[in-house]
Write an enzyme that holds these catalytic residues in place. Structure first.
Site, PDB file in Angstrom:
ATOM      1  N   ARG A   1      25.818   5.168   8.205  1.00 23.54           N
ATOM      2  CA  ARG A   1      24.378   5.478   7.759  1.00 23.54           C
ATOM      3  C   ARG A   1      23.830   3.917   7.454  1.00 23.54           C
ATOM      4  NH1 ARG A   1      23.089   7.915   1.686  1.00 23.54           N
ATOM      5  NH2 ARG A   1      22.737   5.602   1.230  1.00 23.54           N
TER       6      ARG A   1
ATOM      7  N   GLU B   1      19.452  12.984   7.372  1.00 22.45           N
ATOM      8  CA  GLU B   1      19.753  14.006   6.224  1.00 22.45           C
ATOM      9  C   GLU B   1      18.853  14.105   4.990  1.00 22.45           C
ATOM     10  OE1 GLU B   1      23.124  11.754   3.971  1.00 22.45           O
ATOM     11  OE2 GLU B   1      22.501  12.949   2.112  1.00 22.45           O
TER      12      GLU B   1
ATOM     13  N   HIS C   1      16.558  11.225   1.647  1.00 24.60           N
ATOM     14  CA  HIS C   1      16.660  11.417   0.285  1.00 24.60           C
ATOM     15  C   HIS C   1      15.260  12.177  -0.105  1.00 24.60           C
ATOM     16  CE1 HIS C   1      18.441  10.752  -3.630  1.00 24.60           C
ATOM     17  NE2 HIS C   1      19.516  10.466  -2.816  1.00 24.60           N
TER      18      HIS C   1
ATOM     19  N   GLU D   1      31.491  11.711   4.389  1.00 25.61           N
ATOM     20  CA  GLU D   1      30.782  10.460   3.848  1.00 25.61           C
ATOM     21  C   GLU D   1      31.719   9.745   2.979  1.00 25.61           C
ATOM     22  OE1 GLU D   1      27.612  11.421   0.901  1.00 25.61           O
ATOM     23  OE2 GLU D   1      26.811   9.353   1.434  1.00 25.61           O
TER      24      GLU D   1
ATOM     25  N   TYR E   1      15.679   3.296  -1.871  1.00 30.67           N
ATOM     26  CA  TYR E   1      16.772   4.119  -1.951  1.00 30.67           C
ATOM     27  C   TYR E   1      17.837   3.505  -1.156  1.00 30.67           C
ATOM     28  CZ  TYR E   1      20.437   7.458  -1.196  1.00 30.67           C
ATOM     29  OH  TYR E   1      21.693   8.016  -0.818  1.00 30.67           O
TER      30      TYR E   1
ATOM     31  N   GLU F   1      23.918  18.242  -0.284  1.00 36.53           N
ATOM     32  CA  GLU F   1      24.175  17.691  -1.360  1.00 36.53           C
ATOM     33  C   GLU F   1      24.011  18.153  -2.878  1.00 36.53           C
ATOM     34  OE1 GLU F   1      23.328  13.540  -0.416  1.00 36.53           O
ATOM     35  OE2 GLU F   1      22.064  13.529  -2.250  1.00 36.53           O
TER      36      GLU F   1
ATOM     37  N   TRP G   1      12.644  11.526  -5.786  1.00 34.04           N
ATOM     38  CA  TRP G   1      13.545  10.696  -6.077  1.00 34.04           C
ATOM     39  C   TRP G   1      14.837  11.122  -4.722  1.00 34.04           C
ATOM     40  CZ3 TRP G   1      18.816   9.452  -6.617  1.00 34.04           C
ATOM     41  CH2 TRP G   1      19.299   8.012  -6.310  1.00 34.04           C
TER      42      TRP G   1
ATOM     43  N   ARG H   1      25.934  19.733   3.726  1.00 31.43           N
ATOM     44  CA  ARG H   1      26.669  18.686   2.973  1.00 31.43           C
ATOM     45  C   ARG H   1      26.895  19.023   1.705  1.00 31.43           C
ATOM     46  NH1 ARG H   1      26.914  13.693   3.431  1.00 31.43           N
ATOM     47  NH2 ARG H   1      25.638  13.248   1.545  1.00 31.43           N
TER      48      ARG H   1
ATOM     49  N   ASP I   1      19.604   8.687   5.589  1.00 28.46           N
ATOM     50  CA  ASP I   1      19.126   9.566   4.501  1.00 28.46           C
ATOM     51  C   ASP I   1      18.050   9.362   4.268  1.00 28.46           C
ATOM     52  OD1 ASP I   1      19.213  11.209   2.371  1.00 28.46           O
ATOM     53  OD2 ASP I   1      21.119  10.382   1.342  1.00 28.46           O
TER      54      ASP I   1
END
Ligand code: CS2
Ligand code: MG
Length: 405
Positions: free
Chosen positions: A147, A238, A214, A341, A159, A264, A405, A285, A212
């Site tokens: 990643r 992601e 995020h 991951e 991030y 996630e 975030w 995920r 990612d």
């Protein structure tokens, strides 16, 4: 096998972890991970005040019934606090069943579908150059998938970038209140494709690359990013947008062939049902620690398999080695496995507190044959590292608006 006691620990051997220990009249105990980053003590209270009294005296073999009892019995279904608490109990019960039968949990699930577990590592940096140097280091360590996250020019912090920290396990101590980070979509979208362009120029097409977002984009912005990244053929993009509204992903899907991953923060199959049924995602995920333990993850994976969605469990530093071991057993078994991951095993403090059954070699995790989850927890050692209140950051736009975030 009667449950005689349940102990709940909150410790910070570099990172905060909540550990569940279920004791039985056989003398055997089971261990589970109930860590919810930034809201740990809410789960501790839920387990102590609301779950423990209901389970003393119950048969620890009744994993399914206990899961249903805690889920349906709460009436207030779902939610991260409830489900993280149930997850910790569920893992500990699978650990116990493994120990009492003398079998590793993957055997109880149906046996191994593969001999080793493919992982993706993280490379990040303050510049493209630094990120690519770090990517090169991971390639040298045998990683087959990485990643990439990079500091966005013009933003003070980004991030997924460690800056001056040595690794993810150093981050915990410095956040007595939520730190604030800036966000700017234009700067981000203008920059990220060049990171992947340069990565492909330097390292070619053999290494799998991931990124990612995020959850910082709107669906149509995410679609633009997905299209811009198509030439660099990511394994997946992601969390392109938050998935509270699952149909957002159809917008992205309609515009790009970049594979999509999300999950996630999911705590139930209901968070993913529409995403999977509409074939809007490629990788799920969800994590055993936040999505209902091994019992629920197994069901999610089976449902996803019908739609050719593969599993890619969340593997951050804020899931304990017990949660990672639960993933390893699931990953060894699950037919529709994608990738895991993996950000390392933590530092010295963690390795004194937790032992685990995993070994990294050349881009894969290898799982040993210890009964149960194959983990242990040294409570004496853990007591040296009390829990430290710590928060995830929040994100603001330049004008002060709070964003994702
Ligand atoms: C993440 C995490 O690993 C990931 O993909 O998005 O870094 C996430 O931010 C943390 O686990 C939050 O606790
Ligand atoms: Mg993520």
């Amino acid at each position: 096998m009667k449950i005689t006691d349940i102990q709940i620990y909150a410790n910070c051997p570099d990172r905060n972890f909540v550990t569940v220990k279920i004791k039985t009249d056989t003398g055997l105990y089971g261990l589970g991970d109930a860590t919810l980053n930034g809201r740990e003590m809410a789960v501790v209270a839920y387990l102590t005040e609301h779950i423990k009294p209901c389970l003393i005296g119950k048969d620890a073999h009744q994993i399914e019934d206990i899961w249903q009892y805690l889920y349906k019995g709460a009436y207030w279904r779902r939610g991260p606090i409830t489900i993280t608490a149930i997850s910790g109990i569920d893992m500990a019960l699978w650990d116990l069943k493994g120990k009492v039968t003398g079998l590793p949990v993957y055997q109880l699930l149906g046996g191994k579908s593969r001999s080793k577990i493919k992982v993706y590592g993280h490379a990040n940096g303050n510049s493209i150059e630094e990120t690519l140097t770090n990517l090169g280091k991971l390639i040298d360590q045998g990683y087959k998938a990485v990643r990439l996250q990079c500091a966005i020019p013009g933003l003070d912090s980004s991030y997924g970038v460690l800056s001056d920290k040595k690794d993810y396990f150093e981050l915990q101590s410095s956040r007595p209140l939520p730190p604030e980070q800036p966000w700017d979509t234009l700067k981000y979208l203008n920059f990220i494709p060049s990171l992947f362009q340069k990565a492909r120029e330097k390292y070619g097409n053999e290494i799998e690359l991931l990124h990612d977002v995020h959850s910082r984009l709107t669906p149509i912005e995410a679609a633009r990013l997905g299209k811009a990244l198509e030439p660099y053929h990511l394994l997946f993009l992601e969390d392109a947008v938050t998935a509270e509204n699952q149909s957002n992903y159809q917008v992205i899907r309609n515009h790009t062939t970049t594979p999509l991953a999300v999950g996630e923060t999911f705590n139930s199959i209901w968070d993913a049902k529409e995403l999977i049924e509409t074939q809007s995602i490629d990788f799920l995920r969800s994590a055993a620690t936040h999505s209902g333990g091994i019992t629920a993850m197994r069901r999610q994976a089976d449902f996803a398999s019908i739609y050719k969605v593969r599993t890619a469990p969340h593997g951050p530093p804020d899931i304990s080695p017990i949660g990672h071991a639960a993933h390893a057993h699931l990953n060894a078994w699950v037919p529709n496995f994608g990738i895991q991951e993996f950000v390392g095993f933590g530092g010295q403090k963690m390795s004194k507190v937790f032992s685990h059954p995993l070994r990294y070699e050349e881009g894969y995790l290898h799982l040993n044959d210890a009964p149960g989850l194959g983990v242990d927890f040294d409570e004496q050692e853990a007591s040296k590292y009390p829990y430290k209140r710590s928060y995830l950051p929040v994100s603001r736009l330049e004008d002060g608006t709070l964003s994702d975030w």
